[in-house]
Every structure is written in structure tokens, then in C-alpha cells.
Design a protein around this motif. Structure first.
Motif, PDB file in Angstrom:
ATOM      1  N   ASP A 342       0.639 -12.903 -31.831  1.00  0.00           N
ATOM      2  CA  ASP A 342       0.551 -11.523 -32.398  1.00  0.00           C
ATOM      3  C   ASP A 342      -0.441 -11.139 -31.289  1.00  0.00           C
ATOM      4  O   ASP A 342      -1.577 -11.457 -31.220  1.00  0.00           O
ATOM      5  N   PHE A 343       0.123 -10.468 -30.545  1.00  0.00           N
ATOM      6  CA  PHE A 343      -0.636  -9.554 -29.333  1.00  0.00           C
ATOM      7  C   PHE A 343      -1.940  -9.040 -29.834  1.00  0.00           C
ATOM      8  O   PHE A 343      -2.925  -8.918 -29.374  1.00  0.00           O
ATOM      9  N   CYS A 344      -1.875  -8.414 -31.041  1.00  0.00           N
ATOM     10  CA  CYS A 344      -3.065  -7.968 -31.622  1.00  0.00           C
ATOM     11  C   CYS A 344      -4.104  -8.808 -31.999  1.00  0.00           C
ATOM     12  O   CYS A 344      -5.544  -8.371 -31.879  1.00  0.00           O
ATOM     13  N   GLU A 345      -3.999  -9.890 -32.059  1.00  0.00           N
ATOM     14  CA  GLU A 345      -5.072 -11.086 -32.321  1.00  0.00           C
ATOM     15  C   GLU A 345      -5.780 -11.538 -31.132  1.00  0.00           C
ATOM     16  O   GLU A 345      -6.956 -12.021 -31.016  1.00  0.00           O
ATOM     17  N   ILE A 346      -4.945 -11.290 -29.925  1.00  0.00           N
ATOM     18  CA  ILE A 346      -5.629 -11.825 -28.463  1.00  0.00           C
ATOM     19  C   ILE A 346      -5.911 -10.585 -27.681  1.00  0.00           C
ATOM     20  O   ILE A 346      -6.323 -10.878 -26.393  1.00  0.00           O
ATOM     21  N   SER A 347      -5.742  -9.368 -27.936  1.00  0.00           N
ATOM     22  CA  SER A 347      -6.175  -8.341 -27.086  1.00  0.00           C
ATOM     23  C   SER A 347      -6.795  -7.132 -27.886  1.00  0.00           C
ATOM     24  O   SER A 347      -6.623  -7.087 -29.277  1.00  0.00           O
ATOM     25  N   PRO A 348      -7.413  -6.054 -27.155  1.00  0.00           N
ATOM     26  CA  PRO A 348      -8.035  -5.082 -27.915  1.00  0.00           C
ATOM     27  C   PRO A 348      -7.048  -4.024 -28.635  1.00  0.00           C
ATOM     28  O   PRO A 348      -7.340  -3.509 -29.522  1.00  0.00           O
ATOM     29  N   GLU A 349      -5.913  -3.999 -28.370  1.00  0.00           N
ATOM     30  CA  GLU A 349      -4.707  -2.889 -28.827  1.00  0.00           C
ATOM     31  C   GLU A 349      -4.437  -3.425 -30.240  1.00  0.00           C
ATOM     32  O   GLU A 349      -3.915  -4.498 -30.284  1.00  0.00           O
ATOM     33  N   LEU A 350      -4.032  -2.467 -30.815  1.00  0.00           N
ATOM     34  CA  LEU A 350      -2.993  -2.887 -32.342  1.00  0.00           C
ATOM     35  C   LEU A 350      -1.687  -1.959 -31.834  1.00  0.00           C
ATOM     36  O   LEU A 350      -0.718  -2.615 -31.253  1.00  0.00           O
TER      37      LEU A 350
END
Ligand SMILES: Cc1ncc(COP(=O)(O)O)c(C=O)c1O
Length: 478
Positions: A342-350
Motif C-alpha cells: 500500500d503505497f500510502c503506508e510507506i510514502s507521504p502521499e495518499l
């Protein structure tokens, strides 16, 4: 060909374009894009004359009604003419970008389907395509299976996340005694990242470099020891895997050893240099990159894709989760399978664009070898132009290419620093006036130098011959 104002398409729902209008828009855009790209070699390498007047002439209140789209396209291409031709073969300034057309098509598709890739559950297949891209990058640098990362808007954003990740890993919540170490040649995005991450500017320590513009490890070790004695908490070393000024590559193995001994995070700024890992020479020059705890890597530089795609890779992806994961009741269920990201879990963006497709498509279409060959060609061109310049009387090479940057100045026996700086500036202006190449200068200590940075996939030997001819002509006219 239909060229109707979209508002005539469907008076009730004018934002929902009809099939003919969608096709017409793309066709009309293509009718301008293709000649534009084909004419890149003939366009001036840079022409911003009248830029201020142009910019001011474009100011207007928000339109209440729209005209047909074709004149709007014409307007965009007219305005484009006043610019650095950053996607052309003569752009040898700063760090050249790229602009492979494949990514423009990928972005059109990505924007048209407009799926949500910030959470895995919303588009599992598309999220996986982007995850594949990240994994390919990790493999390229020699990172282990535990590694992870994400695509960003660019190198600056990647560095910001790296600083925050390092801070969360090594410092308490009250982190204002934390100090960051980097060379006096590092890209200023590191200072900006530290500032945005909440550190006082003085907490970024600038360490001197050697004659090859590489960080001095002895000075770095002394600085860290001195700061510890004064009660600071040294937590992060940022090394350069290709500086903007001269393309210098720090001793990455030495930095990794030091960071390990000092229990500090080691981040490598490989925004410019990282993709040279695809080449044999690059792998030799960048030895130790795989030992960095994190690294930034810009596809919009070394992979030639258009501006807007960088990446951050970390050796242990859990550190990204610790730094970026925040939950909320309205969110869909996130994955606990470590293989599904889940990219939102490892990066600043949603919410964010589907950047992965723009990297995935050109690599899938050609295979990575084509990119490796193009980068090899840049290494050759850089060596070629340096050899040519070395033959010219009155030129002094101050930075031989460690990757694809050469820095030189005009210097004659008996000249003062001022005379050299003035003549070098004049030479730069003379070369740029011919508009076949666009070069920029920088300061190395108090010496003004001209840089040649070769990175565009469109730059080949013919353009470097022009560059050489224009330098010779400029020198003769001094
Ligand atoms: C060495 C280096 N690091 C970081 C950056 C910042 O990258 P971006 O412009 O993608 O934010 C640049 C930009 O040119 C760079 O050359």
C-alpha cells in the motif's frame, strides 16, 4: 476533423466529452506534438528572450466560457518556444532531463483511466506494476529482498522522505539536537529536506571535499566526534552518488563503513548518478551504493522519462512504514502481506498520479539494455569532449568526468582569479549565444567554471562536435 467546443458536445453534461471529441483532441494534440519533437534538433538550445513580457501577457481572470480547443493548443506551443529546450539534444545544462515519448502516452492512459494506486485494494494489478518498477530499481542497485520504496515527484521529495525516515529511526521525538553531515558539494535539496523536516539550518554540517570534489572522510569523522562531545546527536550522513556541480561520486564504501561504526543512517543522493549502475563503468564508480540505508534515484534524469518521476529506495522497507504509516477509520483495509504494497503506508502521499506506468511502459517496450546502452553512450561522449577540450590552449579542466559532467575554465599563465572568472563567463555567454548547445556555469570555491553535463537520450556525437566548435569559436573571439 471535429474541432467543436466541448460545450457543444452534450449541453447537459459538458465535461463528458463525446468519442469524436476525445479522438479529435488527441489527434489535434498529436498534430502539434510530432512536428515539435521532430524539430527539436533545429530548435535553439535555449531562448527565453522576452520571457517576462510573455509571462505578463498571459495573465487573465478565470474564464467564464471556453473557445474551441485547437487555438488553446496553438497557444501552448507558441508559449513553449520561449524556454530552455530541456528535451532537446543541445541541452547540456544543469542535469538534463529526458522526455521519452512512451511516458507521455503512458501518462495519457494513466490519467484517462484515473485509477487509485495509493492503496493496493483499489487497483491491485496497477499497484503491482508500480511495485515491479520499484523492485527492478532495487535489483539494479543490489538491494536485498527486504528493500522497498516508492516513486516520487522527484529527487527533492525523495530526500525529504529519506531525512524523515532516518530521523524516525535514530532520533527521539524531541530531535532538535540531531545533526546531518554532507559534503560542501551536495545538492541543496538536502538542506531543503532538513529544513522541511524541522531541523535548524545550522544542524546540516558541511564537510570539505578533496581535489576530486569528494567528501573528506577524515574531516567527516572529526566533525562527528566533535559534535558528539558537544552533546549533539549525529544521526545522518548524506553521500553524493554524482554531484550536480561536477558529477563527483563520494567514497560510498567509506561512508557506509563510517555510518556503521557511528550507528548513523547513510543516505546516498543518486538522483543524477544512480542509473549508471546499469553500465559496467557506472557499477565500478558507484561501488558501495548498495550499502546505503536509503537512496534517491531519479527516472526523470537517468532513465530519460519526462519531469515528475523520482524514487526513494530503502534497504529495510519497515523503516518506511515506521516513518509514514498513519491510520484512519474511513480508509480501506490495508495489506498485511509484505509482498503487497500500500503505497500510502510507506510514502507521504495518499491520492497521487499513477507514476509507475510511465516507467514501466518504456522498460517493457525496449528492455533495460537499451537504457544501459544509451547511458554508456553518454559516458563515451563525456570522455570524448573532455579529451577534445584538453587539447585547447587556455582551457583548464577542473573536473574530469567521474560520470558525465566536465567542468573547465579559461586560464592563461599570469592571470588572476578575476581575469579567469571574467573570461570564463564571457566564453559561456559566447557559446550560449550560438544556441546550438546550452551550458551553465557554477562556482568551485571562488573559481567560476563552465559545466558540460551530458544525459539526454537525444544527445549524440554530432551535437558534441557542435559544442566543441562553439567553444573553439568562443575562445578565439575572447
Ligand atoms: C544530484 C541531485 N540531487 C537531487 C536533485 C533534486 O532532484 P529534483 O529536481 O528531481 O527534485 C538534483 C536535481 O537536479 C540533483 O542533481
Amino acid at each position: 476533423m471535429t474541432d467543436q467546443p466541448s460545450s457543444l458536445d452534450n449541453p447537459e453534461y459538458p465535461l463528458e466529452l463525446s468519442a469524436p471529441t476525445m479522438r479529435a483532441m488527441v489527434e489535434q494534440a498529436m498534430a502539434r506534438i510530432v512536428p515539435h519533437i521532430e524539430s527539436l534538433p533545429e530548435q535553439p538550445a535555449s531562448d527565453t528572450t522576452g520571457g517576462e513580457a510573455l509571462a505578463l501577457s498571459l495573465r487573465e481572470p478565470i474564464p467564464r466560457q471556453g473557445p474551441a480547443f485547437a487555438p488553446l493548443f496553438d497557444e501552448v506551443f507558441r508559449v513553449t518556444r520561449t524556454s530552455f529546450t530541456a528535451s532537446g539534444p543541445g541541452y547540456l545544462a544543469y542535469i538534463p532531463g529526458g522526455g521519452v515519448f512512451h511516458t507521455a502516452v503512458a501518462d495519457l492512459i494513466a490519467d484517462a483511466i484515473n485509477r487509485y494506486v495509493g492503496v493496493w485494494a483499489a487497483a491491485p494489478g496497477l499497484a503491482q506494476l508500480e511495485a515491479n518498477v520499484v523492485r527492478w530499481f532495487c535489483d539494479m542497485v543490489g538491494y536485498p529482498e527486504s528493500a522497498g520504496g516508492f516513486l516520487t515527484s522527484g529527487g527533492s521529495f525523495a530526500t525529504l522522505s529519506a531525512v524523515v525516515t532516518a530521523r524516525r529511526r535514530h532520533l527521539p521525538e524531541d530531535f532538535l539536537r540531531g545533526t546531518i553531515y554532507t559534503s560542501d558539494q551536495v545538492h541543496h535539496s538536502v538542506h531543503k529536506a532538513a529544513l522541511l523536516a524541522g531541523f535548524p539550518t545550522a544542524n546540516v554540517r558541511s564537510v570539505p571535499t578533496d581535489d576530486d570534489f569528494r567528501i573528506r572522510l577524515d574531516a567527516l569523522a572529526d566533525h562527528i566526534a566533535g559534535d558528539r562531545q558537544e552533546g549533539y546527536q549525529p544521526f545522518l550522513i548524506v553521500g553524493s552518488a554524482g554531484t550536480t556541480n561536477t558529477g563527483a561520486v563520494d567514497d560510498l564504501t567509506g561512508l557506509a563503513d563510517l555510518a556503521e561504526r557511528e550507528n548513523m543512517w547513510f543516505h546516498a543522493d543518486a538522483a543524477y548518478g544512480g542509473f549508471f549502475m546499469l553500465t559496467d563503468r557506472g557499477r565500478q564508480g558507484l561501488a558501495g551504493l548498495e550499502r546505503a540505508d536509503s537512496l534517491s534515484l531519479d527516472p526523470h534524469k537517468g532513465l530519460f522519462v519526462p519531469y515528475g518521476t523520482g524514487s526513494l529506495l530503502v534497504k529495510d522497507r519497515n523503516t518506511l512504514v515506521q516513518a509514514h504509516s498513519v491510520s484512519a477509520d474511513y480508509m480501506p483495509t490495508l495489506q498485511d502481506n509484505a509482498d503487497l504494497v500500500d503505497f500510502c503506508e510507506i510514502s507521504p502521499e495518499l491520492s497521487r498520479p499513477f507514476r509507475g506506468l510511465g516507467v514501466w511502459l518504456p522498460i517493457k517496450m525496449h528492455g533495460i539494455e537499451v537504457f544501459a546502452q544509451a547511458l554508456d553512450e553518454k559516458l563515451d561522449l563525456s570522455q570524448w569532449i573532455t579529451n577534445q577540450l584538453e587539447q585547447l590552449e587556455g582551457l583548464e579542466i577542473l573536473a574530469h568526468p567521474q560520470l558525465t559532467v566536465t567542468a573547465f575554465r579559461v586560464m592563461r599563465p599570469g592571470w588572476s582569479l578575476d581575469e579567469s572568472n571574467r573570461a570564463t563567463r564571457s566564453l559561456l555567454d559566447a557559446v550560449n549565444r550560438r544556441r546550438r548547445v546550452y551550458l551553465t556555469g557554477t562556482m568551485l570555491d571562488d573559481r567560476f567554471v563552465i559545466r558540460i553535463c551530458i544525459l539526454s537520450f537525444r544527445t549524440h556525437l554530432d551535437r558534441m562536435v557542435m559544442c566543441y566548435e562553439d567553444i573553439v569559436a568562443g575562445l578565439e573571439a575572447l
